[in-house]
Design a protein around this motif. Structure first.
Motif, PDB file in Angstrom:
ATOM      1  N   LEU A 250      -8.048   1.402   8.370  1.00  0.00           N
ATOM      2  CA  LEU A 250      -7.252   2.731   8.455  1.00  0.00           C
ATOM      3  C   LEU A 250      -7.491   3.458   9.585  1.00  0.00           C
ATOM      4  O   LEU A 250      -8.515   4.200   9.884  1.00  0.00           O
ATOM      5  CB  LEU A 250      -8.003   3.582   7.273  1.00  0.00           C
ATOM      6  CG  LEU A 250      -7.042   4.798   6.915  1.00  0.00           C
ATOM      7  CD1 LEU A 250      -5.733   4.540   6.362  1.00  0.00           C
ATOM      8  CD2 LEU A 250      -7.769   5.414   5.572  1.00  0.00           C
TER       9      LEU A 250
ATOM     10  N   VAL B 103      -3.039   1.571  12.455  1.00  0.00           N
ATOM     11  CA  VAL B 103      -2.080   1.806  11.169  1.00  0.00           C
ATOM     12  C   VAL B 103      -0.839   2.876  11.343  1.00  0.00           C
ATOM     13  O   VAL B 103       0.075   2.821  11.068  1.00  0.00           O
ATOM     14  CB  VAL B 103      -3.165   1.836  10.051  1.00  0.00           C
ATOM     15  CG1 VAL B 103      -2.133   2.043   8.703  1.00  0.00           C
ATOM     16  CG2 VAL B 103      -3.840   0.697   9.923  1.00  0.00           C
TER      17      VAL B 103
ATOM     18  N   PHE C 245      -4.482   9.444  11.233  1.00  0.00           N
ATOM     19  CA  PHE C 245      -5.316   8.273  10.694  1.00  0.00           C
ATOM     20  C   PHE C 245      -6.511   7.949  11.343  1.00  0.00           C
ATOM     21  O   PHE C 245      -7.607   6.985  10.930  1.00  0.00           O
ATOM     22  CB  PHE C 245      -4.420   6.962  10.718  1.00  0.00           C
ATOM     23  CG  PHE C 245      -3.442   6.745   9.631  1.00  0.00           C
ATOM     24  CD1 PHE C 245      -2.355   7.752   9.398  1.00  0.00           C
ATOM     25  CD2 PHE C 245      -3.662   5.968   8.609  1.00  0.00           C
ATOM     26  CE1 PHE C 245      -1.397   7.655   8.563  1.00  0.00           C
ATOM     27  CE2 PHE C 245      -2.820   5.819   7.461  1.00  0.00           C
ATOM     28  CZ  PHE C 245      -1.685   6.774   7.586  1.00  0.00           C
TER      29      PHE C 245
ATOM     30  N   ASP D  41       0.703  -1.194  -0.061  1.00  0.00           N
ATOM     31  CA  ASP D  41      -0.045   0.162   0.106  1.00  0.00           C
ATOM     32  C   ASP D  41       1.085   1.292   0.007  1.00  0.00           C
ATOM     33  O   ASP D  41       0.504   2.202  -0.555  1.00  0.00           O
ATOM     34  CB  ASP D  41      -0.871  -0.047   1.162  1.00  0.00           C
ATOM     35  CG  ASP D  41      -2.122  -0.924   1.141  1.00  0.00           C
ATOM     36  OD1 ASP D  41      -2.183  -1.459  -0.191  1.00  0.00           O
ATOM     37  OD2 ASP D  41      -2.822  -1.264   2.153  1.00  0.00           O
TER      38      ASP D  41
ATOM     39  N   ASP E  92     -10.406   1.597   0.243  1.00  0.00           N
ATOM     40  CA  ASP E  92     -11.363   1.073   1.257  1.00  0.00           C
ATOM     41  C   ASP E  92     -11.203  -0.424   1.322  1.00  0.00           C
ATOM     42  O   ASP E  92     -12.215  -1.066   1.564  1.00  0.00           O
ATOM     43  CB  ASP E  92     -12.487   1.544   1.079  1.00  0.00           C
ATOM     44  CG  ASP E  92     -13.433   1.457   2.325  1.00  0.00           C
ATOM     45  OD1 ASP E  92     -12.810   1.405   3.458  1.00  0.00           O
ATOM     46  OD2 ASP E  92     -14.543   1.425   2.415  1.00  0.00           O
TER      47      ASP E  92
ATOM     48  N   LEU F 199      -2.274   6.866   3.430  1.00  0.00           N
ATOM     49  CA  LEU F 199      -3.619   7.416   3.893  1.00  0.00           C
ATOM     50  C   LEU F 199      -4.542   7.277   2.616  1.00  0.00           C
ATOM     51  O   LEU F 199      -5.611   6.872   2.848  1.00  0.00           O
ATOM     52  CB  LEU F 199      -3.368   8.986   4.375  1.00  0.00           C
ATOM     53  CG  LEU F 199      -4.562   9.438   4.990  1.00  0.00           C
ATOM     54  CD1 LEU F 199      -5.332   8.455   6.090  1.00  0.00           C
ATOM     55  CD2 LEU F 199      -4.312  10.896   5.605  1.00  0.00           C
TER      56      LEU F 199
ATOM     57  N   ARG G 153     -14.122  10.058   5.437  1.00  0.00           N
ATOM     58  CA  ARG G 153     -14.022   9.625   4.140  1.00  0.00           C
ATOM     59  C   ARG G 153     -14.671  10.204   2.894  1.00  0.00           C
ATOM     60  O   ARG G 153     -14.162  10.338   1.763  1.00  0.00           O
ATOM     61  CB  ARG G 153     -14.226   7.990   4.126  1.00  0.00           C
ATOM     62  CG  ARG G 153     -13.051   7.065   4.019  1.00  0.00           C
ATOM     63  CD  ARG G 153     -13.529   5.686   3.821  1.00  0.00           C
ATOM     64  NE  ARG G 153     -13.457   5.412   2.488  1.00  0.00           N
ATOM     65  CZ  ARG G 153     -14.455   4.814   1.754  1.00  0.00           C
ATOM     66  NH1 ARG G 153     -15.582   5.041   2.041  1.00  0.00           N
ATOM     67  NH2 ARG G 153     -13.987   4.511   0.313  1.00  0.00           N
TER      68      ARG G 153
ATOM     69  N   HIS H  19     -10.536   8.994   9.609  1.00  0.00           N
ATOM     70  CA  HIS H  19     -11.230   8.706   8.297  1.00  0.00           C
ATOM     71  C   HIS H  19     -12.811   8.596   8.347  1.00  0.00           C
ATOM     72  O   HIS H  19     -13.412   8.348   7.407  1.00  0.00           O
ATOM     73  CB  HIS H  19     -10.747   7.073   8.303  1.00  0.00           C
ATOM     74  CG  HIS H  19     -11.269   6.141   9.415  1.00  0.00           C
ATOM     75  ND1 HIS H  19     -10.226   6.343  10.442  1.00  0.00           N
ATOM     76  CD2 HIS H  19     -12.098   5.389   9.714  1.00  0.00           C
ATOM     77  CE1 HIS H  19     -10.968   5.554  11.409  1.00  0.00           C
ATOM     78  NE2 HIS H  19     -11.985   5.017  10.925  1.00  0.00           N
TER      79      HIS H  19
ATOM     80  N   ARG I 144      -5.509   4.091   1.169  1.00  0.00           N
ATOM     81  CA  ARG I 144      -6.488   3.337   1.738  1.00  0.00           C
ATOM     82  C   ARG I 144      -7.714   3.977   1.883  1.00  0.00           C
ATOM     83  O   ARG I 144      -8.899   3.428   1.959  1.00  0.00           O
ATOM     84  CB  ARG I 144      -6.025   3.151   3.240  1.00  0.00           C
ATOM     85  CG  ARG I 144      -4.858   1.973   2.897  1.00  0.00           C
ATOM     86  CD  ARG I 144      -4.603   1.180   4.174  1.00  0.00           C
ATOM     87  NE  ARG I 144      -3.528   0.148   3.931  1.00  0.00           N
ATOM     88  CZ  ARG I 144      -2.978  -0.728   5.040  1.00  0.00           C
ATOM     89  NH1 ARG I 144      -3.322  -0.364   6.414  1.00  0.00           N
ATOM     90  NH2 ARG I 144      -2.275  -1.610   4.626  1.00  0.00           N
ATOM     91  N   LEU I 145      -7.669   5.453   2.055  1.00  0.00           N
ATOM     92  CA  LEU I 145      -9.174   6.056   2.012  1.00  0.00           C
ATOM     93  C   LEU I 145      -9.869   5.641   0.806  1.00  0.00           C
ATOM     94  O   LEU I 145     -11.056   5.449   0.667  1.00  0.00           O
ATOM     95  CB  LEU I 145      -8.657   7.598   2.021  1.00  0.00           C
ATOM     96  CG  LEU I 145      -8.952   8.262   3.449  1.00  0.00           C
ATOM     97  CD1 LEU I 145      -8.572   9.709   2.972  1.00  0.00           C
ATOM     98  CD2 LEU I 145     -10.275   8.271   4.173  1.00  0.00           C
TER      99      LEU I 145
END
Lengths: 207, 207, 207, 207
Positions: free
Chosen positions: D173, D177, D94, C156, D169, D162, D100, D97, D165-166
């Motif tokens: 997160l 992490v 983090f 990632d 998904d 960040l 998001r 989220h 992964r946002l």
DNA sequence: GGATAAGCGAGACGGTACGTCAAGTCTTAGC
DNA sequence: GCTAAGACTTGACGTACCGTCTCGCTTATCC
């Protein structure tokens, strides 16, 4: 008999003139359809509210401008005979077609807005009719027009022709037409009915 | 003389009728000024784009509706004499004032939008004038009208009166007026010039 | 394992290619935001329905075009050491930034449309991750990476950096960056934890 | 430092708040893709024009709402050591989220609209990067990070992870992490280069 | 070889949101 | 209390695409 003025800042004549001028200029340059209250205010360097305070629509502004500028009204001095009077009046009236844009714009507005239509009729159209009516009345008094002729109809025919040609713009509209119309009207009101048919009953009252 | 249809989904006649109907209903209920393309589309249950695809303005829609509904055109059968023809035509024409709202609305639009004015003249007004011209031409051929009479002027006077009263709504506008007008016109075209003044020179060509 | 084709006209491969090409051309010329199904169809000389029959959105079209054109996938041959593998993979991957417009457009769509997001992940993004995971797994098997390192996190971070710079376009994104990243990752996975703080507990499982 | 207000009606703070609120509510309920300027105005009980007067797109509205609501900015107090600073910053970052939907929506818009991308970067993303850069700069000054480490790269890796992964998904997160990442970064910047290969030349400047 | 079936280009259909314009009202500060 | 300025709500404008539909036509398989 004072100026009758309450407290507060008096109405600005400068603003009033600026608005009327701006409206006429915009109208000349871009036509009536493109006129807006917004645009008038901007061009006049005046707040929108100031315009709305004194006039209720762009038509109102234009109407006032028209009346103010046409104060030199078409008067109808008595020339002695119907023919002379008519000729003077009609040639003068039909010379006015320079105001085409203003007049057709106002008429359009009157057709769309019944409230303005009343103002337009009362403050402009009817005052014109009155002048012609005066001429015809004088002629009737002199016996130049038979008493059974519907003078309102005659007036409507004159202004009808004027407006029809103003609006359609398909045929000339100047002094010669005025003269031509004079002749036609004189014939119509002086001649006896041509036929015997029931279609025209000139001797009955026309309601 | 085929169907003349290209590829693609054909135009929906249902949508077309729905639009024309919606426009006439809205017009009857709220007047021409309150008509909007948006409102027509909504009432017709049709996408706005569908209206714009086929008509460029609300005036266009109304004009088409008017023409379609007035397909029962005022024809002018030859009745033998000018008087009979005129009487039939004028009484029929002046009976039409039920269309006042439609007609004045379209005229307003024509006054505001030169492009529409052309369409209005060509597709509606001139076709009406043609019928009256036909009557006058027949009469001239029969000798009922002197050759020196400007027939276009006569036509404009008839429609001028009609429109003037339609628009101002200050005087009656029905069959009696048609009859009255017939009489007046017959006198005007049949009588010799009343005076000798230079204002009207009926014997010369009128330019 | 036949062609599995029923009756009816078979799908036109020409149309398919025309659509994919038109989409890529429009994308290059005007950007992803300006792409429309309508425009694609028109440019491809194809009916709109034909596009909708096979793809459900412009993103679908572009994704298929991307995959077809990127069939020359980044493979990861075993070069023997983690360092060599990583270097080869990363420099190759970071060389791809010519696809910026396509990739960011698709990502935008994925962010707006959850349904497409699934397709984008499954058909494109995850297949890329798999290649890198393979490299790391091999290295782990060789003992080059401690067992307690979260390899998904590493992946990632690599793709995170790639996408972040692709999207923000504020910093370089080419082979040198790939090389730099290789160095950083090698250090991170080979060094013992520097401190004694509780903040990093490398020996626990990372969920 | 006066009120700096010209003539005319002042901007309505109530309308401003109503718009920002309406946008956030609609966004929470239906997602960014379903947001429309029209819908925001309607929900805020505000004219469409008022929205357009102050913001040029839905993204602009959301960005302002985000910034206003995130005024409680992630600051980076000096905790004395890199490890402590990083841990505090990353776990806090983090944890965010919950935003998001807002963040991915804005990023999508930035990817589609270069003009907005600039605003998004300058008014939001870069201000976040600055906080992290401050931490790293302090650590470098204390000698906790070798001078040859590319700190911009580190920042991009953190935010890259960040955002990746946002957007995808596909992996957790949250605070853990953040902690994990702290460990990984500490190792990477403190360890000597593991091998002798040419691929990573940590002692040279990284261009 | 005729019936059946699906794909094809074209383009009209009912919608939704766009971004703009002007309407008419309201709220400032300043004269 | 009028003025210029300008923000306010409202609502129609005309446009762009959406995704669906309905045409006439073509191209295949299957009986």
């Amino acid at each position: 008999m004072t100026d009758q003025r309450g407290p507060g800042r008096p109405r600005s004549e400068a603003a009033r003139q600026a608005v009327l001028n701006a409206a006429m200029l915009d109208l000349d340059e871009h036509g009536y359809a493109a006129l807006t209250m917004q645009g008038i205010a901007a061009r006049a360097g005046v707040g929108k509210q100031t315009v709305y305070r004194w006039w209720s629509s762009k038509a109102d502004v234009v109407l006032e401008a028209l009346i103010e500028r046409a104060e030199k009204i078409v008067v109808a001095p008595d020339a002695g005979t119907l023919e002379a009077d008519l000729d003077a009046f009609l040639t003068a009236t039909f010379r006015e077609h320079g105001l085409r844009r203003v007049l057709t714009g106002l008429m359009a507005q009157a057709l769309l807005d019944p409230e303005f239509a009343v103002a337009f009729r009362d403050r402009f159209l009817f005052s014109r009719r009155a002048a012609l009516r005066q001429i015809l009345d004088r002629a009737a008094a002199r016996g130049e027009i038979p008493g059974d002729v519907d003078r309102e109809l005659l007036i409507d025919m004159v202004y009808g022709l004027l407006w029809y040609r103003l609006m359609l713009d398909h045929a000339p509209l100047g002094e010669p037409v005025g003269r031509q119309l004079t002749g036609l009207l004189l014939r119509a009101v002086s001649a006896p009915p041509p036929g015997t048919g029931a279609a025209s009953k000139p001797s009955g009252p026309m309601s």
